[in-house]
Design an enzyme around this catalytic site. Structure first.
Site, mmCIF file in Angstrom:
data_model
loop_
_atom_site.group_PDB
_atom_site.id
_atom_site.type_symbol
_atom_site.label_atom_id
_atom_site.label_comp_id
_atom_site.label_asym_id
_atom_site.label_seq_id
_atom_site.Cartn_x
_atom_site.Cartn_y
_atom_site.Cartn_z
ATOM 1 N N SER A 74 0.824 -1.208 0.000
ATOM 2 C CA SER A 74 0.000 0.000 0.000
ATOM 3 C C SER A 74 0.864 1.267 0.000
ATOM 4 O O SER A 74 1.991 1.272 0.496
ATOM 5 C CB SER A 74 -0.911 0.023 1.225
ATOM 6 O OG SER A 74 -1.719 -1.135 1.267
HETATM 7 N N1 SAH Z 1 -1.131 -4.229 3.582
HETATM 8 C C1 SAH Z 1 -0.495 -4.872 2.459
HETATM 9 C C2 SAH Z 1 -1.395 -4.747 1.267
HETATM 10 C C3 SAH Z 1 -1.286 -5.890 0.360
HETATM 11 S S1 SAH Z 1 -2.418 -5.855 -1.004
HETATM 12 C C4 SAH Z 1 0.846 -4.228 2.180
HETATM 13 O O1 SAH Z 1 0.944 -3.012 2.373
HETATM 14 O O2 SAH Z 1 1.748 -4.900 1.730
HETATM 15 C C5 SAH Z 1 -3.761 -6.803 -0.377
HETATM 16 C C6 SAH Z 1 -3.463 -8.176 0.123
HETATM 17 O O3 SAH Z 1 -4.713 -8.796 0.448
HETATM 18 C C7 SAH Z 1 -2.785 -9.090 -0.884
HETATM 19 O O4 SAH Z 1 -1.637 -9.643 -0.318
HETATM 20 C C8 SAH Z 1 -3.837 -10.165 -1.163
HETATM 21 O O5 SAH Z 1 -3.297 -11.443 -1.417
HETATM 22 C C9 SAH Z 1 -4.634 -10.149 0.120
HETATM 23 N N2 SAH Z 1 -5.982 -10.704 0.002
HETATM 24 C C10 SAH Z 1 -6.877 -10.546 -1.000
HETATM 25 N N3 SAH Z 1 -8.013 -11.226 -0.743
HETATM 26 C C11 SAH Z 1 -7.831 -11.830 0.465
HETATM 27 C C12 SAH Z 1 -8.638 -12.682 1.280
HETATM 28 N N4 SAH Z 1 -9.866 -13.054 0.924
HETATM 29 N N5 SAH Z 1 -8.111 -13.117 2.440
HETATM 30 C C13 SAH Z 1 -6.882 -12.767 2.840
HETATM 31 N N6 SAH Z 1 -6.079 -11.965 2.123
HETATM 32 C C14 SAH Z 1 -6.538 -11.496 0.948
#
Ligand code: SAH
Length: 226
Positions: A74
């Site tokens: 993010s």
């Molecule tokens: N806070 C993280 C954002 C990652 S993007 C950072 O700053 O690195 C969003 C993340 O949500 C991804 O890693 C994706 O795999 C995860 N995600 C998407 N759908 C999901 C679900 N149903 N359960 C758990 N994680 C999920």
């Protein structure tokens, strides 16, 4: 390459320098982030450790960056805004995070609350995130590989829930697992039509507040080994 030259190169890259991080923090303040604890934690959390080396020179730009598997770390402003919003009513002891991704948001949160419980559906991303937090000596975050739509029921309830992927609707399980007086920050919507929402649980039910337009990757279904 001689030693002197090598050091000069590292300095030149500037990617780990405190000055580069300070510039990011100044920018977050200019954009309206006010919680000094959040700002200090972000000043000292090495975001370059959470991304691929090839992108490390952009680690302290205020931008989302790819982390593989079509996911992204993010944008720092969004991390700051979500964290500040979550903490706005006072300290939190148990926080559930959905979407570990790189683990950067997890690391920031863990330095500001008692315990973080983080759920991620892609196992390899979670493994890497876990190692990074270990390297940083952060021990109050635990991880679960699974589907965030289900939350983490065994350890509920949570005083705070932070979701870092956008859901078409707020998952019912997450509402269930939010403690009385608890706060959830979650992007809701599809594609480019997403709103960051703050949902609070009161004795009379849930109240919600719209915090503005955002752009997140979607909250998908099921967990996968990738
Ligand atoms: N806070 C993280 C954002 C990652 S993007 C950072 O700053 O690195 C969003 C993340 O949500 C991804 O890693 C994706 O795999 C995860 N995600 C998407 N759908 C999901 C679900 N149903 N359960 C758990 N994680 C999920």
């Amino acid at each position: 390459m001689d030693r002197h030259h090598h050091h000069a190169l590292l300095r030149g890259a500037g990617m780990t320098s405190q000055r580069t991080r300070d510039r990011l923090i100044q920018r977050l303040m200019d954009e309206g982030i006010q919680n000094s604890q959040v700002l200090e934690v972000m000043r000292h959390t090495p975001r370059h450790m959470f991304i691929d080396e090839a992108l490390a020179n952009r680690a302290y730009d205020d931008t989302a960056l790819p982390i593989g598997h079509n996911q992204s770390i993010s944008q720092p402003y969004i991390v700051a805004r979500m964290t500040e919003t979550l903490l706005a009513a006072g300290p939190l002891d148990k926080v559930l995070e959905i979407g570990t991704g790189s683990g950067y948001q997890t690391a920031v949160l863990a330095q500001l609350v008692e315990r973080v419980f983080s759920v991620e559906r892609i196992q390899s991303l979670q493994d890497r995130a876990k190692k990074r937090l270990q390297l940083l000596g952060i021990r109050n975050a635990v991880f679960r590989w699974g589907d965030g739509w289900e939350g983490w029921p065994a350890l509920a309830s949570y005083n705070g829930i932070l979701v870092t992927a956008a859901a078409a609707e707020v998952p019912a399980a997450l509402l269930d697992q939010l403690a009385l007086g608890g706060r959830m920050v979650i992007p809701v919507g599809i594609g480019s039509l997403q709103q960051l929402m703050l949902i609070t649980r009161e004795s009379s039910g849930f109240s919600q507040q719209c915090l503005g337009g955002v752009r997140f990757v979607p909250l998908l279904n099921g967990s996968v080994i990738l």
